[in-house]
Design an enzyme around this catalytic site. Sequence first.
Site: not given
Ligand code: DGL
Length: 258
Positions: A73, A184
Amino acid sequence: MTGPVLVFDSGVGGLSVVSAMRRRFPDMALAYACDNAMLPYGVREDAWLVERIPAVCQAAVEASGCSALVVACNTASTLALEVLRRRLDVPVVGTVPAIKPAARLSRSRHFGLLATRATVSRPYTLALIREFAGDCVVTRVAADALVGQAEGLLAGDPLDGEVIHDSLAPLWEDSDLDTVVMGCTHFPLLHDALVEASPRRVAWIDSGDAIARRVAQVVPDHPVHQGPGRSFVTLADARITSGLASFGFARPTLLSFS
Ligand code: DGL
């Protein structure tokens, strides 16, 4: 080190990193944890996230008996990597936007960063741009609505073409932009739809393979999987259970932590 490699995200986004890890290491034992009760992270306050993320990760590390943690993330990694490394007893691999590869790849010296609102404005991200893309124009686009699209897709919902079109629109304002960083981990899950919605051809890049290579350095004798990996959630929800099952993870266990 015998436990699985634990992949953590707010929701299903980390499954794009799971795919990249499996492409490189098909037999690696993996477990998955997500904080789906508090999804999306991208619109939450930093002060809250910096308490929440270590608490959830610590509980997931203990429950899974993992040999290493992959924070799949960008929103969490650009904020909380240091505190996670201080607090946890296992090696921690983070995920940050692929700014350096984009700067190497872009011929026009103009690329886009498509990420959450939090990630596009974090000091960590701005420092990466200064350090590795000082001679590039970087169009930073907050696209939090795409997180919901990826979550829905894995739960079997149809995509909303208008949301995708509007999220990408700022990227096309200058005709010389030739590369887009998916900063993301949810966004590679939408790759085909993003390509289809683009008015012209650009290179789409993410950090998945770089993370897989880093994990191999941190866990050189990786544990081999035997049956479906365990998964952990912070909210019992049939929709996420089906998304996890489609990536071969067993029915999730509810994490308990304070
Ligand atoms: N998958 C997450 C990232 O790489 C973020 C998603 C979210 O906003 O929870 O930033």
